[in-house]
Write a protein that holds these residues in place. Structure first.
Motif, mmCIF file in Angstrom:
data_model
loop_
_atom_site.group_PDB
_atom_site.id
_atom_site.type_symbol
_atom_site.label_atom_id
_atom_site.label_comp_id
_atom_site.label_asym_id
_atom_site.label_seq_id
_atom_site.Cartn_x
_atom_site.Cartn_y
_atom_site.Cartn_z
ATOM 1 N N ALA A 35 40.571 22.163 -28.495
ATOM 2 C CA ALA A 35 41.513 21.271 -29.184
ATOM 3 C C ALA A 35 41.375 21.397 -30.706
ATOM 4 C CB ALA A 35 41.276 19.832 -28.737
ATOM 5 N N ARG A 36 40.144 21.623 -31.165
ATOM 6 C CA ARG A 36 39.887 21.700 -32.616
ATOM 7 C C ARG A 36 40.326 23.021 -33.233
ATOM 8 N NH1 ARG A 36 34.713 19.108 -31.616
ATOM 9 N NH2 ARG A 36 33.681 21.101 -31.400
ATOM 10 N N LEU A 37 40.398 24.069 -32.427
ATOM 11 C CA LEU A 37 40.428 25.431 -32.971
ATOM 12 C C LEU A 37 41.531 25.680 -33.996
ATOM 13 C CD1 LEU A 37 38.826 28.102 -32.690
ATOM 14 C CD2 LEU A 37 40.606 28.864 -31.145
ATOM 15 N N ASP A 38 42.721 25.200 -33.727
ATOM 16 C CA ASP A 38 43.839 25.501 -34.624
ATOM 17 C C ASP A 38 44.139 24.373 -35.611
ATOM 18 O OD1 ASP A 38 44.352 28.115 -33.590
ATOM 19 O OD2 ASP A 38 45.134 27.140 -31.794
ATOM 20 N N ILE A 333 37.276 30.377 -25.135
ATOM 21 C CA ILE A 333 37.643 29.205 -25.946
ATOM 22 C C ILE A 333 39.061 29.375 -26.504
ATOM 23 C CG2 ILE A 333 36.985 27.750 -27.918
ATOM 24 C CD1 ILE A 333 34.754 27.854 -25.901
ATOM 25 N N GLU A 334 39.363 30.580 -26.943
ATOM 26 C CA GLU A 334 40.693 30.835 -27.511
ATOM 27 C C GLU A 334 41.788 30.708 -26.435
ATOM 28 O OE1 GLU A 334 38.023 32.653 -28.099
ATOM 29 O OE2 GLU A 334 37.874 33.125 -30.236
ATOM 30 N N ALA A 335 41.474 31.154 -25.212
ATOM 31 C CA ALA A 335 42.455 31.008 -24.130
ATOM 32 C C ALA A 335 42.724 29.530 -23.872
ATOM 33 C CB ALA A 335 41.949 31.693 -22.858
ATOM 34 N N ALA A 337 42.279 27.208 -26.048
ATOM 35 C CA ALA A 337 42.956 26.698 -27.244
ATOM 36 C C ALA A 337 44.452 27.006 -27.197
ATOM 37 C CB ALA A 337 42.331 27.291 -28.496
ATOM 38 N N ASN A 338 44.820 28.113 -26.568
ATOM 39 C CA ASN A 338 46.246 28.422 -26.445
ATOM 40 C C ASN A 338 46.953 27.387 -25.580
ATOM 41 O OD1 ASN A 338 46.120 30.632 -28.111
ATOM 42 N ND2 ASN A 338 45.731 32.086 -26.443
ATOM 43 N N LEU A 339 46.281 26.948 -24.505
ATOM 44 C CA LEU A 339 46.893 25.883 -23.695
ATOM 45 C C LEU A 339 47.062 24.626 -24.549
ATOM 46 C CD1 LEU A 339 45.060 26.177 -20.236
ATOM 47 C CD2 LEU A 339 47.178 27.244 -20.982
ATOM 48 N N TYR A 340 46.019 24.299 -25.317
ATOM 49 C CA TYR A 340 46.100 23.108 -26.184
ATOM 50 C C TYR A 340 47.198 23.253 -27.220
ATOM 51 C CZ TYR A 340 42.423 20.081 -24.517
ATOM 52 O OH TYR A 340 41.713 19.192 -23.763
ATOM 53 N N SER A 341 47.274 24.446 -27.823
ATOM 54 C CA SER A 341 48.241 24.643 -28.886
ATOM 55 C C SER A 341 49.674 24.539 -28.358
ATOM 56 C CB SER A 341 47.990 26.008 -29.506
ATOM 57 O OG SER A 341 48.616 26.076 -30.740
ATOM 58 N N ASN A 342 49.912 25.171 -27.214
ATOM 59 C CA ASN A 342 51.260 25.099 -26.641
ATOM 60 C C ASN A 342 51.593 23.686 -26.175
ATOM 61 O OD1 ASN A 342 52.158 27.808 -27.000
ATOM 62 N ND2 ASN A 342 50.738 28.449 -25.415
ATOM 63 N N PHE A 343 50.589 22.985 -25.672
ATOM 64 C CA PHE A 343 50.808 21.593 -25.261
ATOM 65 C C PHE A 343 51.100 20.728 -26.495
ATOM 66 C CE2 PHE A 343 49.436 17.477 -23.307
ATOM 67 C CZ PHE A 343 50.311 17.492 -22.230
#
Ligand SMILES: NC(=O)c1ccc[n+]([C@@H]2O[C@H](COP(=O)([O-])OP(=O)(O)OC[C@H]3O[C@@H](n4cnc5c(N)ncnc54)[C@H](O)[C@@H]3O)[C@@H](O)[C@H]2O)c1
Length: 399
Positions: A35-38, A333-335, A337-343
């Motif tokens: 959740a934090r990554l981006d 973690i990045e994978a 994070a992609n779910l989080y980012s798209n959500f």
């Protein structure tokens, strides 16, 4: 960071709450890192444990204000709903054992919060259907963290299959092996194993509910076909277990492909060995989670082709969900994070404060996948219990 991840920056950070992920938990901390990554999502509150004191100390260790470290999820939903709209959480991440997912998700939706839930979505299919109805009625977002759909090269594989590069899909082989539940590797020690092997907390299956359902989701995501019927053989190879720790499944897909899925948590020495192979009338592809930045394409008349993450020749989905140049590996973690980012993008759209974005829930499994996953688990268990009978999935696979 990719162009898309920058351009989809919401007007203000998306506010997240979390249920679960307390001291010594596995996946909760992964969710928080993702959740934090981006930098687009902020954790504002949590109910981290069933134990109010542990919940409070876990929240404080994350620098949350004391009044937003809640003793239980019911209090969290109620108090957050009472806060001004610009302060309260906008979505909740559910990272607790399976038996609790439905009641937490249902209470979040009832208070107007979007939900990002761990798999398997619920304890059983009936709960998943009830959740589907509530999601439809509320119009709120429901995402399911089938982590592996978040990898850029899994998206690339899907895109290439969809545009016909390997021809009509005829055969799908999905495998997911781990060894951590083998006695020789630590067996039942630890709380992660304890609840996964307890039907009251895990549901009808351990291995198929925990990892087989990821393989099933990945098979459908990449092939573009849905599992319609299956024949399963499950077992508990370690003595004294009431749930499966290993299983093999034959698959028939709705558009004619055949498949094999096997999953095991007693495959001694294996770490997290998820692999998907899809074959069509013109070629095949092969992707492995432990080498996620390589995708192999296989051809009948020329050498196999190696597709690599971060390269300029990748399609729009893989490009938009990558952050680093070729040879600078992204991973688990990045994978996530992609779910989080798209959500987060989907939530930003739902705020109504920004122009709608086209890819909203793209690549984030949702409530239909939740129902399909539970139908898969129930069919696998029923088929095996009947001595290995072909069994139809009890859901509309064409959705
Ligand atoms: N997507 C993936 O790759 C992936 C990987 C691992 C686990 N999971 C899923 O994530 C979920 C959690 O698995 P885990 O391995 O992290 O389990 P875990 O046992 O390590 O952690 C569960 C956490 O939930 C807390 N908890 C339990 N009931 C609660 C309640 N009512 N309120 C607040 N907190 C509560 C526990 O105290 C603990 O902190 C499961 O559904 C599992 O299937 C998914």
């Amino acid at each position: 960071m990719s162009k898309e991840l920058v351009s989809k920056k919401p007007a203000a950070k998306i506010r997240m709450g979390i249920v679960g992920g307390g001291p010594d938990a596995f996946i909760g901390n992964i969710h928080r890192m993702a959740a934090r990554l981006d930098g687009r999502i902020e954790l504002v509150c949590g109910a981290f444990s069933r134990d109010p004191e542990k919940s409070r100390s876990a929240g404080q260790a994350l620098y949350l204000p004391e009044q937003r470290c809640y003793p239980d999820y019911q209090t969290m939903m109620q108090r957050e709903a009472e806060l001004p709209a610009a302060e309260r959480m906008e979505f909740v991440a559910i990272v607790t054992p399976n038996s609790t997912h439905y009641s937490i998700a249902s209470s979040a939706l009832a208070q107007g919060f979007h939900v990002l839930c761990e798999k398997p979505a619920t304890l059983n299919l009936a709960e998943a259907r009830a959740l589907q109805q509530q999601v439809t009625e509320t119009g709120l977002l429901f995402g399911l963290t089938h982590t592996y759909t978040g990898y850029p090269l899994v998206m690339e594989a899907r895109e290439r299959v969809a545009r016909g590069d390997i021809g009509k899909v005829t055969k799908v082989v999905a495998e997911y092996t781990q060894g951590w539940l083998a006695a020789v590797m630590g067996g039942e020690d630890g709380k992660q194993a304890a609840w996964r092997l307890d039907p009251a907390q895990a549901g009808a299956s351990c291995c198929m509910g925990d990892i087989g359902v990821h393989a099933a989701n990945l098979a459908e995501f990449v092939s573009g076909q849905s599992i319609a019927t299956l024949l399963a053989d499950l077992q508990s190879l370690e003595a004294g277990r009431s749930l499966d720790d290993d299983g093999s499944v034959l698959l028939r897909f709705d558009q004619g492909a055949r498949g094999v899925l096997f999953a095991s948590q007693i495959a001694v020495g294996e770490e997290n060995n998820l692999r998907i192979r899809v074959y069509g009338t013109k070629g095949g592809l092969d992707w492995q989670q432990q080498e996620p930045n390589s995708l192999w394409l296989k051809w009948p008349d020329r050498p196999a082709e190696l597709i690599r993450a971060g390269q300029g020749y990748l399609g729009v989905n893989a490009s938009n969900n990558s952050r680093t140049p070729p040879g600078h590996p992204e991973g688990y973690i990045e994978a996530f994070a992609n779910l989080y980012s798209n959500f987060a993008t989907a939530i930003a759209d739902a705020r109504g404060t920004e122009a709608p974005q086209s890819s909203t829930m793209n690549n984030v499994p949702g409530i239909d996948e939740a129902v399909k996953g539970m139908a898969f688990i129930e069919a696998v268990v029923a088929s095996s219990a009947a001595g290995g009978q072909w069994t139809q999935l009890n859901c509309d696979v064409s959705r």
